[in-house]
Design an enzyme around this catalytic site. Structure first.
Site, PDB file in Angstrom:
ATOM      1  N   HIS A  97     -63.449 -62.268  21.676  1.00 45.31           N
ATOM      2  CA  HIS A  97     -62.562 -62.796  22.331  1.00 45.31           C
ATOM      3  C   HIS A  97     -63.027 -63.242  23.738  1.00 45.31           C
ATOM      4  CE1 HIS A  97     -59.551 -61.968  19.420  1.00 45.31           C
ATOM      5  NE2 HIS A  97     -58.677 -63.018  19.869  1.00 45.31           N
TER       6      HIS A  97
ATOM      7  N   HIS B 191     -59.869 -53.515  22.921  1.00 39.39           N
ATOM      8  CA  HIS B 191     -61.207 -53.427  23.324  1.00 39.39           C
ATOM      9  C   HIS B 191     -61.240 -52.367  24.536  1.00 39.39           C
ATOM     10  CE1 HIS B 191     -63.519 -56.205  20.834  1.00 39.39           C
ATOM     11  NE2 HIS B 191     -62.425 -56.975  21.024  1.00 39.39           N
TER      12      HIS B 191
END
Length: 401
Positions: free
Chosen positions: A155, A202
Site C-alpha cells: 500500500h 502494518h
C-alpha cells in the site's frame, strides 16, 4: 536487529498511532467492576460483546486477538477507511478504466506498467521475507489481506508509485500547476500510509521500508517503462514477448512457505498490464494511433456539461461491460482448466487453500491470467473502439502512443 528498527517494528508503536487518532483500548478491569451486559444473554449493548465476567467494559468491538477497543474520533476513522481503499482492488478497477477512457491512455499505460512492476517486487519480497503483520497488543480494525505477510507495505509503495508517476509522465505533456499536483500526491501518500498503521495492518517499519523501496525502484523504472512501452506498442513480435514474460513471472513466483493470496493478486496485476499493452499494440498495428496535430505540452481541456455527460456515460457503460466480461471470462476459463485437469470445478472451488493443493493453485492462476488479461485488453482496445462506434468516444483517443 538494531533497537531503533525493533521499535519501528513493534506493535506497541502501532497502538500509539491508533490511540493518537482516536482508538481507545478498553483494558481489562476486575470482574467485580466490569460493566454489566445490557441483555440477559450475556451480550453487550452493541450485541458484539464477550460473556459476562470476562473483565472487559461494555460498548466495544473485539478483534481476533480479543482486543477490546472503541472509536472515539470518526473523522479519522472514515478518512483512513477511505484512504486505505486507494490502494485496494476496488480503486484499481475504477481508476484505471476511468483514466484510459476519459483522460490519457498513453500516460495510463506507463502508470499501469510501473504499478505492475512495483507490486510484483513488493509482493514477492513479502513472501521472501515472511514477516508477520502486527500482533497483540495492536488491534486490527481491518481483516482484509490479513493472511498476507507485512514487510514491505505494498500500500505504501503504491501510494507513491501511482500519484507521483502520474505527475512525472504528465509534467512535459500537459500544462498545469506542479506545486498543486505535488501537494495532492503528498496528501494522497500520507493518508494511505497512516491508514495502514491506524488499521493495525502494518508496522511503522513496514511503511518506511515500502517508501524507501519504491523510491529506489522508481529511479530506474521511470525511464525504462517509458521506453519499454514504446517498444512493446511498435514492435512486430511484442505479443509473444509480453505473454511469455507474464507467464514466466507468474510461474516462477517465490515460494511463500504457506498459502497466501499474494501470488494470485500478483498474477492479477501482471495480467492487467499484459492485456493493456496487447490492446495498445493492436491499435498501433491497425493504424488507429496517429501523431497529434501539435507537439506537447497541451492545455488541459476542462469538460463542458455535454462532455461530462459523455464522460459519465462512458464510465458507467464501460464498468458494466468490465464486470460482465470478468464474470464470463472467469466462468469459462475456470471450467476449461478444471476440464483439462480432470477435476470437478465446484469441488475444487470449495477445497482448502494450501500449497499442497496444486490443482487449485493452477486453476486460480490460470483463470486470473486469462480473465484479467481480457479486462486489460478490453480497457485499452475493445471498449474505446465500441465508444467510437457509438460516437461517444473521447475525441483525442487515437492520437496517443
Amino acid at each position: 536487529m538494531h533497537p531503533f528498527l525493533e521499535y519501528l517494528k513493534s506493535p506497541e508503536l502501532v497502538v500509539k498511532v491508533q490511540e493518537y487518532f482516536g482508538i481507545e483500548y478498553l483494558r481489562k478491569v476486575p470482574p467485580s467492576k466490569a460493566a454489566k451486559p445490557a441483555h440477559g444473554n450475556g451480550s453487550t449493548a452493541n450485541g458484539k460483546g464477550a460473556p459476562p465476567g470476562n473483565g472487559y467494559t461494555a460498548e466495544k468491538k473485539i478483534d481476533d486477538n480479543d482486543n477490546a477497543y472503541r472509536v472515539t474520533n470518526y473523522f479519522w476513522y472514515v478518512l483512513f477507511i477511505v484512504g486505505t481503499e486507494l490502494g485496494d482492488e476496488l480503486f484499481y478497477a475504477t481508476f484505471i478504466p476511468f483514466w484510459f477512457w476519459n483522460i490519457d491512455s498513453a500516460v495510463g499505460r506507463r502508470v499501469v506498467m510501473l504499478w505492475s512492476a512495483i507490486m510484483y517486487v513488493g509482493q514477492s519480497l513479502k513472501d521472501i521475507i515472511r514477516w508477520p503483520r502486527p500482533s497483540y497488543p495492536a488491534a486490527r480494525l481491518q481483516k482484509k489481506w490479513g493472511l498476507e505477510y507485512g514487510m514491505p507495505s505494498t500500500h505504501a509503495m503504491v501510494s507513491v508509485a501511482i500519484p507521483f508517476s502520474v505527475l512525472i509522465y504528465t509534467y512535459d505533456r500537459y500544462i498545469y500547476s506542479m506545486p498543486v499536483g505535488l501537494a495532492i500526491a503528498c496528501v494522497w501518500c500520507a493518508v494511505i500510509c497512516v491508514s495502514r498503521v491506524y488499521l493495525g495492518m502494518h508496522s511503522v517499519l513496514d511503511i518506511v521500508a515500502g517508501l524507501l523501496l519504491v523510491v529506489l525502484l522508481m529511479i530506474p523504472l521511470i525511464p525504462i517503462v517509458d521506453r519499454l512501452d514504446l517498444v512493446i506498442v511498435t514492435s512486430r513480435w511484442s505479443p509473444i514477448f509480453v505473454l511469455s514474460i507474464s507467464i514466466l513471472l507468474i510461474v516462477f513466483y517465490p515460494d511463500p512457505g504457506k498459502w497466501t493470496p499474494t501470488r494470485g493478486d500478483t498474477a492479477l496485476t501482471v495480467s492487467v498490464c499484459a492485456g493493456i499493452e496487447l490492446g495498445a499494440w493492436l491499435h498501433y498495428h491497425l493504424g488507429e494511433f496517429q501523431q497529434p496535430a501539435q507537439p506537447p505540452p497541451y492545455e488541459i481541456i476542462w469538460p463542458s456539461y455535454s462532455m461530462l455527460g459523455l464522460l459519465l456515460l462512458r464510465t458507467v457503460l464501460g464498468l458494466c461491460c468490465i464486470v460482465a466480461s470478468r464474470a464470463f471470462a472467469k466462468s469459462i476459463s475456470y471450467a476449461f482448466v478444471c476440464f483439462i485437469l480432470g477435476r470437478d470445478k465446484n469441488e475444487l472451488r470449495q477445497s482448502e487453500d494450501t500449497l499442497e493443493n496444486k490443482n487449485k493453485i493452477i486453476v486460480e492462476l490460470s483463470y486470473k491470467l486469462f480473465t484479467y488479461g481480457v479486462i486489460g485488453f478490453n480497457t485499452q482496445y475493445l471498449l474505446p473502439s465500441v465508444f467510437k462506434l457509438l460516437n461517444i468516444g473521447r475525441p483525442d483517443f487515437y492520437t496517443e502512443i
